[in-house]
Design an enzyme around this catalytic site. Structure first.
Site, PDB file in Angstrom:
ATOM      1  N   LYS A  24       0.812  -1.216   0.000  1.00 25.48           N
ATOM      2  CA  LYS A  24       0.000   0.000   0.000  1.00 25.48           C
ATOM      3  C   LYS A  24       0.846   1.267   0.000  1.00 25.48           C
ATOM      4  CE  LYS A  24      -2.314   1.006   3.751  1.00 25.48           C
ATOM      5  NZ  LYS A  24      -3.375   1.120   4.783  1.00 25.48           N
ATOM      6  N   HIS A 362       7.038  20.957 -39.747  1.00 26.07           N
ATOM      7  CA  HIS A 362       5.995  20.005 -40.124  1.00 26.07           C
ATOM      8  C   HIS A 362       6.531  18.580 -40.260  1.00 26.07           C
ATOM      9  CE1 HIS A 362       4.224  23.791 -41.608  1.00 26.07           C
ATOM     10  NE2 HIS A 362       5.303  23.915 -42.350  1.00 26.07           N
TER      11      HIS A 362
END
EC number: 2.7.7.23
Length: 458
Positions: A24, A362
């Site tokens: 945990k 691009h």
């Protein structure tokens, strides 16, 4: 540094409701294990030593926290918080004080804990309590003549005791010599058959040790994690605290509820952050930086005046001043962009240095590249840096113009001022100041007919 403060962190619980094989305390909150938050708090208090009691998950807990200066004690069988503390007693100095924290209570502040340690320094019992409107499940603080008399666990409490709203947080600080004596007197004759650490309160009352109670500034500081739902709740509480600090420092957050900082975020003046951005590791944003929506930044430094458009991902990189990145740009580890570099949509850059004023606007991949100033990279350009076994570098010098749909097969150098024609596959160095191109000769085939798909009958 507090030379006589020992901090004991109880972290042995299994966390059954987490429904996970991971211990945990190793579940993450804001990019750090729950236990890591508590350890950081202990370090901030200046403890002489910090000891972690672990159990479920075996060596996973010590291994996960190996970088911290901690001692670890195994609680092989879990028989309650008192039993957990007993395992660690040999680690604690008799002439000091011990502060007990919990590995699944990650949001506790040092300002809340400091008065408890001070009380223990003065020979008192420092106890952290909180008032809850709905105290179900918590141990109740039973007072007599306004003084704490004992703590009764919920399962052992009478109806009258269950009506009490002041509850025990489990966080306490006591002189260690008292703690060692009281732990030896604990009994397990209760509904759970466990040794409750809280039973030492009654022993302190018996011995005439003054119990000094304090309460946190915020109730959520003492919230623990026992389920994924509670983990998510604490995550949002923590992120809201981070957002409020950023707002107080002058950062513009388009929606404070849609921000995730999983590390440290340092911002200059007039920084703007749009929605759904994630910051991991250490991130530094200079003055006037603008971060568009849905960006993810991990271990990044961004200089003043740079703008990131939406969906930009940057990982382990340095971005210079006045840059423009995105949308949909990916900057991978080892990349350094200088001033006024533009990186556009669907461009990926990895392990490359791009000098001032260069533009890759691009649909391009630039990897393992050293690029000079004022270079223009046309759409669809690829640096072919990997031969299947090794990676090679590409060098593009100042003022180069690379036409669209160009492949540069590394290792290769493009000289200063060179131009590469569109569609070029460059396999040898391109000389400075010249046009280099490689492409098949264009031809037109007169009378050629495109195949026609036969029509289906019916």
């Amino acid at each position: 540094m507090h030379p006589k403060l020992d901090i004991l962190i109880l972290a042995a619980g299994k966390g059954t409701r987490m429904r996970s094989d991971l211990p945990k305390v190793l579940h993450q909150l804001a990019g750090r294990p729950l236990l890591g938050h508590v350890v950081a708090t202990a370090q901030a208090l200046g403890a002489a030593r910090t000891c972690v009691v672990y159990g479920f998950g075996g060596e996973a807990v010590p291994q996960a926290m190996a970088e911290a200066t901690l001692s670890f004690v195994l609680q092989a069988e879990q028989h309650g918080t008192g039993h957990a503390v007993k395992q660690a007693l040999p680690q604690l100095a008799d002439d000091g004080v011990t502060l007990v924290l919990y590995g699944d209570v990650p949001l506790i502040h040092t300002t809340t804990l400091a008065p408890l340690a001070a009380a223990a320094d003065a020979g008192k019992f420092g106890l952290l309590t909180v008032n809850l409107a709905h105290p179900d499940g918590y141990g109740r603080i039973v007072r007599e003549n306004a003084r704490v008399a004992r703590i009764v666990e919920h399962k052992d409490a009478s109806a009258a005791e269950r009506a009490i709203q002041e509850v025990n947080t489990g966080i306490l600080a006591v002189p260690t010599r008292h703690l060692k004596r009281w732990i030896g007197e604990l009994r397990n004759d209760n509904a759970q058959g466990e040794y409750y650490l809280t039973d030492i309160v009654a022993l302190a009352v018996r011995d005439g040790v003054e119990i000094e109670t304090h309460q946190p500034q915020h109730d959520w500081e003492v919230l623990g994690v026992n389920s994924k739902a509670q983990l998510a709740e604490l995550e949002r509480i923590h992120q809201n605290e981070v957002a409020q600090r950023l707002l107080a420092d002058g950062v513009t957050l388009m929606d404070p509820a849609r921000l995730d900082v999983r590390g440290s975020l340092v911002c200059g003046r007039d920084v703007t952050i749009d929605v759904n951005c994630v910051f991991e590791g250490r991130v530094e944003l200079g003055d006037g930086v603008q971060i568009g929506a849905n960006c993810v930044l991990r271990n990044v430094s961004i200089a003043a005046g740079t703008r990131l458009d939406a969906f930009t991902l940057i990982d382990d990189a340095t971005i210079g001043e006045a840059g423009r990145l995105g949308p949909f740009s990916r900057i991978r580890p080892g990349t350094r962009l200088a001033r006024d570099v533009h990186v556009g949509n669907f461009v990926e850059i990895k392990n490359s240095a791009i000098d001032a004023g260069s533009k890759i606007n691009h649909l391009s991949y630039v990897g393992d590249t050293t690029m000079g100033q004022r270079v223009n990279i046309g759409a669809g350009t690829i640096t072919c840096n990997y031969d299947g076994a090794n990676k090679h570098r590409t060098v593009i010098e100042d003022d180069v113009f690379v036409g669209s749909d160009t492949q540069l097969v590394a290792p290769v150098t493009v000289g200063q001022g060179a131009t590469l024609g569109a569609g070029t596959t460059l396999t040898r160095d391109a000389p400075p100041g010249e046009l280099t191109l490689s492409r098949a000769k264009q031809q037109t085939i007169s009378g050629w007919k495109r195949p026609i798909k036969p029509k289906k009958e019916g």
